[in-house]
Design a protein around this motif. Structure first.
Motif, PDB file in Angstrom:
ATOM      1  N   SER A 173      -4.447  -5.758   5.982  1.00 45.35           N
ATOM      2  CA  SER A 173      -4.189  -4.455   5.370  1.00 45.35           C
ATOM      3  C   SER A 173      -5.429  -3.573   5.430  1.00 45.35           C
ATOM      4  O   SER A 173      -5.346  -2.372   5.729  1.00 45.35           O
ATOM      5  CB  SER A 173      -3.744  -4.624   3.916  1.00 45.35           C
ATOM      6  OG  SER A 173      -2.466  -5.197   3.842  1.00 45.35           O
ATOM      7  N   ILE A 174      -6.611  -4.158   5.163  1.00 43.98           N
ATOM      8  CA  ILE A 174      -7.858  -3.402   5.268  1.00 43.98           C
ATOM      9  C   ILE A 174      -8.062  -2.914   6.694  1.00 43.98           C
ATOM     10  O   ILE A 174      -8.451  -1.763   6.940  1.00 43.98           O
ATOM     11  CB  ILE A 174      -9.048  -4.268   4.817  1.00 43.98           C
ATOM     12  CG1 ILE A 174      -8.930  -4.639   3.336  1.00 43.98           C
ATOM     13  CG2 ILE A 174     -10.368  -3.542   5.089  1.00 43.98           C
ATOM     14  CD1 ILE A 174      -8.969  -3.469   2.392  1.00 43.98           C
ATOM     15  N   SER A 219      -7.686  -9.413  -4.193  1.00 40.70           N
ATOM     16  CA  SER A 219      -7.909  -8.127  -4.853  1.00 40.70           C
ATOM     17  C   SER A 219      -8.826  -8.224  -6.064  1.00 40.70           C
ATOM     18  O   SER A 219      -9.212  -7.201  -6.645  1.00 40.70           O
ATOM     19  CB  SER A 219      -6.567  -7.517  -5.280  1.00 40.70           C
ATOM     20  OG  SER A 219      -5.875  -8.408  -6.143  1.00 40.70           O
ATOM     21  N   GLY A 268     -13.683  -2.830   8.653  1.00 39.78           N
ATOM     22  CA  GLY A 268     -12.585  -3.361   9.437  1.00 39.78           C
ATOM     23  C   GLY A 268     -13.047  -4.284  10.544  1.00 39.78           C
ATOM     24  O   GLY A 268     -12.392  -5.292  10.845  1.00 39.78           O
ATOM     25  N   HIS A 323      -4.283  -9.386   2.869  1.00 38.60           N
ATOM     26  CA  HIS A 323      -5.297  -8.448   2.389  1.00 38.60           C
ATOM     27  C   HIS A 323      -6.228  -8.025   3.525  1.00 38.60           C
ATOM     28  O   HIS A 323      -6.518  -6.827   3.701  1.00 38.60           O
ATOM     29  CB  HIS A 323      -6.113  -9.110   1.275  1.00 38.60           C
ATOM     30  CG  HIS A 323      -7.247  -8.276   0.772  1.00 38.60           C
ATOM     31  ND1 HIS A 323      -7.076  -7.239  -0.109  1.00 38.60           N
ATOM     32  CD2 HIS A 323      -8.587  -8.319   1.043  1.00 38.60           C
ATOM     33  CE1 HIS A 323      -8.245  -6.676  -0.368  1.00 38.60           C
ATOM     34  NE2 HIS A 323      -9.174  -7.315   0.314  1.00 38.60           N
ATOM     35  N   THR A 324      -6.693  -8.982   4.314  1.00 41.04           N
ATOM     36  CA  THR A 324      -7.609  -8.693   5.413  1.00 41.04           C
ATOM     37  C   THR A 324      -6.976  -7.745   6.425  1.00 41.04           C
ATOM     38  O   THR A 324      -7.579  -6.751   6.839  1.00 41.04           O
ATOM     39  CB  THR A 324      -8.028  -9.998   6.110  1.00 41.04           C
ATOM     40  OG1 THR A 324      -8.701 -10.839   5.166  1.00 41.04           O
ATOM     41  CG2 THR A 324      -8.950  -9.732   7.291  1.00 41.04           C
ATOM     42  N   HIS A 340       0.852  -1.184   0.000  1.00 36.71           N
ATOM     43  CA  HIS A 340       0.000   0.000   0.000  1.00 36.71           C
ATOM     44  C   HIS A 340       0.894   1.242   0.000  1.00 36.71           C
ATOM     45  O   HIS A 340       1.054   1.925   1.005  1.00 36.71           O
ATOM     46  CB  HIS A 340      -0.942  -0.032   1.205  1.00 36.71           C
ATOM     47  CG  HIS A 340      -1.862  -1.209   1.183  1.00 36.71           C
ATOM     48  ND1 HIS A 340      -3.085  -1.176   0.554  1.00 36.71           N
ATOM     49  CD2 HIS A 340      -1.703  -2.473   1.654  1.00 36.71           C
ATOM     50  CE1 HIS A 340      -3.662  -2.370   0.652  1.00 36.71           C
ATOM     51  NE2 HIS A 340      -2.834  -3.174   1.313  1.00 36.71           N
ATOM     52  N   ILE A 350     -10.009   4.207   5.214  1.00 40.46           N
ATOM     53  CA  ILE A 350     -11.233   3.507   4.839  1.00 40.46           C
ATOM     54  C   ILE A 350     -12.301   3.797   5.889  1.00 40.46           C
ATOM     55  O   ILE A 350     -12.051   3.666   7.101  1.00 40.46           O
ATOM     56  CB  ILE A 350     -10.999   1.989   4.737  1.00 40.46           C
ATOM     57  CG1 ILE A 350     -10.091   1.666   3.540  1.00 40.46           C
ATOM     58  CG2 ILE A 350     -12.316   1.230   4.610  1.00 40.46           C
ATOM     59  CD1 ILE A 350      -9.774   0.192   3.399  1.00 40.46           C
ATOM     60  N   GLU A 352      -8.130   1.051   7.750  1.00 36.81           N
ATOM     61  CA  GLU A 352      -9.237   1.649   8.497  1.00 36.81           C
ATOM     62  C   GLU A 352      -8.741   2.334   9.763  1.00 36.81           C
ATOM     63  O   GLU A 352      -9.160   3.449  10.092  1.00 36.81           O
ATOM     64  CB  GLU A 352     -10.280   0.596   8.856  1.00 36.81           C
ATOM     65  CG  GLU A 352     -11.492   1.193   9.567  1.00 36.81           C
ATOM     66  CD  GLU A 352     -12.490   0.149   9.990  1.00 36.81           C
ATOM     67  OE1 GLU A 352     -13.528   0.020   9.321  1.00 36.81           O
ATOM     68  OE2 GLU A 352     -12.234  -0.539  11.007  1.00 36.81           O
TER      69      GLU A 352
END
Length: 260
Positions: free
Chosen positions: A166-167, A51, A198, A163-164, A11, A176, A171
């Motif tokens: 990172s989200i 993604s 999140g 990925h999870t 990111h 986010i 947040e």
């Protein structure tokens, strides 16, 4: 013996890159193969990517949910975070630092392990091999660098984890603010409820964090919190003063109590 698989999520605009180890007691390939085929995907030609756009693909959404359930039931997770400007140089070595800490966890200590890394985490394979050669803290590991994630399916579990998380971190940093409607027909409290993205991500993966109980819990709430750091989290010194504390707050400990 455990099987460990590493993949990353970058990111650059937000200033961090993150990698996750998926830690499995057994090789997950056979069960993952069955899940792929159940939803109409040939594991020989198809690779799950978190993604990918899934809005109009019910089978892909179902596969994603089944893989997340598989993680919750069968896997543990450890994370490392580096500054995104340094990820080409730092992410691979940071993952090895994380691995050294993870191997001190009672679940992994004193055993032989198979460790698989996705492609591109080190400058080249020989550089990675030089970093682990002769390291007494890593002597129980059989390393497999520069692996094809389509062929080594466990790396796709690590993709979901990276990925999870990172989200969740995006947040926590304020990037986010999306909310989602919970689809949980068997849950009278949460089904149909609007929650932060999140929170939904965390709720589905929270039992996977590699952690240990706090040594001296002060009360019932403290008893429900476990320590993820240092076994399941490494934050590299390159991470800036805004992101590092946010990452520690988000991942350093984990609540395992009731969320109803």
């Amino acid at each position: 013996m455990a099987y460990l698989f590493l993949d990353d999520s970058k990111h650059h605009r937000s200033g961090f890159s993150l990698a996750a180890f998926a830690i499995c007691d057994t090789d997950p390939t056979e069960e993952m193969d069955a899940l792929f085929r159940e939803y109409g995907f040939d594991p020989g030609t198809f690779e799950f990517k978190s993604s990918a756009t899934m809005n109009d693909n019910n089978n892909l959404q179902a596969l994603r949910d089944s893989l997340k359930h598989f993680i919750a039931r069968n896997c543990k997770m450890a994370l490392c975070i580096v500054d995104s400007a340094e990820d080409t140089r730092k992410l691979g070595p940071a993952s090895l630092t994380l691995l050294r800490s993870a191997l001190k966890h009672p679940r992994l200590e004193g055993q032989q392990h198979e460790v698989f890394f996705d492609e591109g985490l080190f400058k080249h394979k020989s550089a990675a091999e030089a970093l682990v050669a002769g390291d007494p803290e890593l002597q129980d590991c059989n390393f497999h660098f520069e692996q094809d994630s389509k062929a080594v399916m466990g790396i796709q579990l690590a993709d979901i984890m990276a990925h999870t998380c990172s989200i969740m971190l995006l947040e926590a940093l304020g990037y986010i603010t999306k909310k989602v409607i919970v689809n949980a027909p068997g849950d009278s409290v949460y089904d149909g409820l609007e929650v932060e993205l999140g929170f939904e991500m965390w709720a589905g993966i929270r039992y996977a964090f590699l952690s240990q109980n706090k040594p001296n819990p002060k009360d019932g709430f403290d008893l429900a919190n476990v320590d993820v750091y240092p076994w399941g989290l490494f934050i590299d010194e390159s991470v800036n003063e805004r992101i590092a504390p946010a990452a520690m707050d988000r991942f350093g400990e984990n609540y395992l109590g009731c969320i109803h």
